[in-house]
Design a protein around this motif. Structure first.
Motif, PDB file in Angstrom:
ATOM      1  N   LYS A   4      13.096  -6.608   1.813  1.00  0.00           N
ATOM      2  CA  LYS A   4      12.812  -7.227   3.114  1.00  0.00           C
ATOM      3  C   LYS A   4      12.843  -6.178   4.221  1.00  0.00           C
ATOM      4  O   LYS A   4      11.972  -6.148   5.089  1.00  0.00           O
ATOM      5  CB  LYS A   4      13.824  -8.340   3.391  1.00  0.00           C
ATOM      6  CG  LYS A   4      13.584  -9.073   4.682  1.00  0.00           C
ATOM      7  CD  LYS A   4      14.582 -10.199   4.854  1.00  0.00           C
ATOM      8  CE  LYS A   4      14.329 -10.920   6.161  1.00  0.00           C
ATOM      9  NZ  LYS A   4      15.290 -12.013   6.362  1.00  0.00           N
ATOM     10  N   THR A   5      13.842  -5.318   4.169  1.00  0.00           N
ATOM     11  CA  THR A   5      13.957  -4.254   5.175  1.00  0.00           C
ATOM     12  C   THR A   5      12.762  -3.315   5.107  1.00  0.00           C
ATOM     13  O   THR A   5      12.140  -3.014   6.125  1.00  0.00           O
ATOM     14  CB  THR A   5      15.263  -3.461   4.960  1.00  0.00           C
ATOM     15  OG1 THR A   5      16.363  -4.344   5.107  1.00  0.00           O
ATOM     16  CG2 THR A   5      15.382  -2.314   5.956  1.00  0.00           C
ATOM     17  N   LEU A   6      12.445  -2.847   3.913  1.00  0.00           N
ATOM     18  CA  LEU A   6      11.316  -1.923   3.770  1.00  0.00           C
ATOM     19  C   LEU A   6      10.006  -2.596   4.166  1.00  0.00           C
ATOM     20  O   LEU A   6       9.160  -1.973   4.822  1.00  0.00           O
ATOM     21  CB  LEU A   6      11.245  -1.388   2.341  1.00  0.00           C
ATOM     22  CG  LEU A   6      12.392  -0.465   1.919  1.00  0.00           C
ATOM     23  CD1 LEU A   6      12.297  -0.144   0.436  1.00  0.00           C
ATOM     24  CD2 LEU A   6      12.434   0.793   2.757  1.00  0.00           C
ATOM     25  N   ALA A   7       9.830  -3.855   3.799  1.00  0.00           N
ATOM     26  CA  ALA A   7       8.599  -4.582   4.153  1.00  0.00           C
ATOM     27  C   ALA A   7       8.421  -4.634   5.669  1.00  0.00           C
ATOM     28  O   ALA A   7       7.309  -4.455   6.169  1.00  0.00           O
ATOM     29  CB  ALA A   7       8.634  -5.990   3.567  1.00  0.00           C
ATOM     30  N   PHE A   8       9.506  -4.853   6.392  1.00  0.00           N
ATOM     31  CA  PHE A   8       9.430  -4.894   7.849  1.00  0.00           C
ATOM     32  C   PHE A   8       8.927  -3.571   8.416  1.00  0.00           C
ATOM     33  O   PHE A   8       8.017  -3.540   9.238  1.00  0.00           O
ATOM     34  CB  PHE A   8      10.801  -5.241   8.448  1.00  0.00           C
ATOM     35  CG  PHE A   8      10.822  -5.173   9.949  1.00  0.00           C
ATOM     36  CD1 PHE A   8      10.290  -6.199  10.708  1.00  0.00           C
ATOM     37  CD2 PHE A   8      11.359  -4.065  10.590  1.00  0.00           C
ATOM     38  CE1 PHE A   8      10.291  -6.125  12.100  1.00  0.00           C
ATOM     39  CE2 PHE A   8      11.366  -3.978  11.975  1.00  0.00           C
ATOM     40  CZ  PHE A   8      10.828  -5.014  12.733  1.00  0.00           C
ATOM     41  N   TYR A   9       9.512  -2.475   7.974  1.00  0.00           N
ATOM     42  CA  TYR A   9       9.149  -1.166   8.512  1.00  0.00           C
ATOM     43  C   TYR A   9       7.818  -0.641   7.990  1.00  0.00           C
ATOM     44  O   TYR A   9       7.209   0.223   8.609  1.00  0.00           O
ATOM     45  CB  TYR A   9      10.266  -0.149   8.272  1.00  0.00           C
ATOM     46  CG  TYR A   9      11.460  -0.429   9.144  1.00  0.00           C
ATOM     47  CD1 TYR A   9      11.463  -0.066  10.485  1.00  0.00           C
ATOM     48  CD2 TYR A   9      12.568  -1.093   8.650  1.00  0.00           C
ATOM     49  CE1 TYR A   9      12.543  -0.339  11.305  1.00  0.00           C
ATOM     50  CE2 TYR A   9      13.658  -1.376   9.457  1.00  0.00           C
ATOM     51  CZ  TYR A   9      13.634  -0.998  10.783  1.00  0.00           C
ATOM     52  OH  TYR A   9      14.698  -1.285  11.598  1.00  0.00           O
ATOM     53  N   LEU A  10       7.382  -1.160   6.869  1.00  0.00           N
ATOM     54  CA  LEU A  10       6.097  -0.743   6.310  1.00  0.00           C
ATOM     55  C   LEU A  10       4.955  -1.677   6.714  1.00  0.00           C
ATOM     56  O   LEU A  10       3.804  -1.440   6.368  1.00  0.00           O
ATOM     57  CB  LEU A  10       6.184  -0.675   4.782  1.00  0.00           C
ATOM     58  CG  LEU A  10       7.142   0.383   4.236  1.00  0.00           C
ATOM     59  CD1 LEU A  10       7.327   0.217   2.739  1.00  0.00           C
ATOM     60  CD2 LEU A  10       6.648   1.785   4.584  1.00  0.00           C
ATOM     61  N   ASP A  11       5.293  -2.738   7.430  1.00  0.00           N
ATOM     62  CA  ASP A  11       4.293  -3.724   7.864  1.00  0.00           C
ATOM     63  C   ASP A  11       3.484  -4.243   6.685  1.00  0.00           C
ATOM     64  O   ASP A  11       2.248  -4.248   6.705  1.00  0.00           O
ATOM     65  CB  ASP A  11       3.350  -3.133   8.926  1.00  0.00           C
ATOM     66  CG  ASP A  11       4.082  -2.750  10.198  1.00  0.00           C
ATOM     67  OD1 ASP A  11       4.969  -3.503  10.620  1.00  0.00           O
ATOM     68  OD2 ASP A  11       3.764  -1.677  10.747  1.00  0.00           O
ATOM     69  N   MET A  12       4.185  -4.666   5.646  1.00  0.00           N
ATOM     70  CA  MET A  12       3.502  -5.203   4.476  1.00  0.00           C
ATOM     71  C   MET A  12       4.304  -6.363   3.905  1.00  0.00           C
ATOM     72  O   MET A  12       5.501  -6.472   4.173  1.00  0.00           O
ATOM     73  CB  MET A  12       3.253  -4.113   3.437  1.00  0.00           C
ATOM     74  CG  MET A  12       4.470  -3.465   2.847  1.00  0.00           C
ATOM     75  SD  MET A  12       4.132  -1.983   1.835  1.00  0.00           S
ATOM     76  CE  MET A  12       2.954  -2.534   0.669  1.00  0.00           C
ATOM     77  N   PRO A  13       3.658  -7.216   3.128  1.00  0.00           N
ATOM     78  CA  PRO A  13       4.381  -8.348   2.541  1.00  0.00           C
ATOM     79  C   PRO A  13       5.509  -7.894   1.623  1.00  0.00           C
ATOM     80  O   PRO A  13       5.380  -6.901   0.900  1.00  0.00           O
ATOM     81  CB  PRO A  13       3.300  -9.093   1.747  1.00  0.00           C
ATOM     82  CG  PRO A  13       1.998  -8.651   2.334  1.00  0.00           C
ATOM     83  CD  PRO A  13       2.227  -7.246   2.821  1.00  0.00           C
ATOM     84  N   GLN A  14       6.588  -8.639   1.647  1.00  0.00           N
ATOM     85  CA  GLN A  14       7.753  -8.318   0.828  1.00  0.00           C
ATOM     86  C   GLN A  14       7.394  -8.299  -0.655  1.00  0.00           C
ATOM     87  O   GLN A  14       7.913  -7.468  -1.410  1.00  0.00           O
ATOM     88  CB  GLN A  14       8.858  -9.331   1.101  1.00  0.00           C
ATOM     89  CG  GLN A  14      10.161  -9.016   0.434  1.00  0.00           C
ATOM     90  CD  GLN A  14      11.262  -9.965   0.854  1.00  0.00           C
ATOM     91  OE1 GLN A  14      11.207 -10.590   1.905  1.00  0.00           O
ATOM     92  NE2 GLN A  14      12.281 -10.072   0.025  1.00  0.00           N
ATOM     93  N   VAL A  15       6.497  -9.156  -1.079  1.00  0.00           N
ATOM     94  CA  VAL A  15       6.115  -9.203  -2.486  1.00  0.00           C
ATOM     95  C   VAL A  15       5.453  -7.886  -2.914  1.00  0.00           C
ATOM     96  O   VAL A  15       5.652  -7.427  -4.048  1.00  0.00           O
ATOM     97  CB  VAL A  15       5.216 -10.428  -2.792  1.00  0.00           C
ATOM     98  CG1 VAL A  15       3.848 -10.300  -2.140  1.00  0.00           C
ATOM     99  CG2 VAL A  15       5.100 -10.648  -4.278  1.00  0.00           C
TER     100      VAL A  15
END
Length: 157
Positions: A4-15
């Motif tokens: 979830k954290t990485l998805a936020f900073y990478l601007d991509m879906p968590q999946v």
């Protein structure tokens, strides 16, 4: 959860991040999504703001490293702002080499890696206009380190 954290900073879906985290590290260098993340980084901004990033990280990391070292009984935890900023600016330019970071960090417990990532990302807020570029680069670099499962050779309890 680290995805979830990485998805936020990478601007991509968590999946998608979860998929990357479950990709064997040696395969990441060929994974189209991971390659896109790497090649889309703003290396000019990273180079231009490298001295400032070093200053920010050098100011913030010693306190965190001291806390992590005491909390996890780590005796040789050499993380510093100079090293981290150079790794971010340099390693990411060579996708075939990024997976080697995992070998360097093999002795670090997975839960410690997952704990430090959000704290370092938060510290990078102090980079002002360049913060999102540095956060995205750091998050990209952390995918091989945060990947599941990470072999653990040293327990940090």
């Amino acid at each position: 959860m680290i995805a979830k954290t990485l998805a936020f900073y990478l601007d991509m879906p968590q999946v998608e991040v979860l998929h990357l985290l479950h990709t064997p590290p040696h395969d990441l260098i060929h994974h189209p999504t991971y390659l896109t993340l790497m090649y889309d980084l703003d290396f000019e901004c990273l180079r231009n703001t490298l001295p400032f990033a070093k200053t920010v990280l050098e100011a913030g990391l010693p306190v965190l490293v001291a806390r992590w070292s005491a909390e996890y009984n780590l005796y040789d935890f050499p993380l510093n702002g100079h090293m981290l900023s150079d790794w971010i600016a340099d390693f990411l330019q060579f996708p075939a080499e990024v997976w080697r970071l995992r070998d360097v960090h093999r002795g670090v417990a997975p839960h410690l890696i997952h704990e430090v990532i959000p704290e370092i990302l938060e510290m990078m807020e102090a980079l002002g206009d360049a913060s999102r570029v540095w956060q995205r680069a750091f998050a990209t670099m952390m995918i091989p380190l945060a990947a599941f499962p990470l072999p653990q050779t040293v327990s940090a309890t």
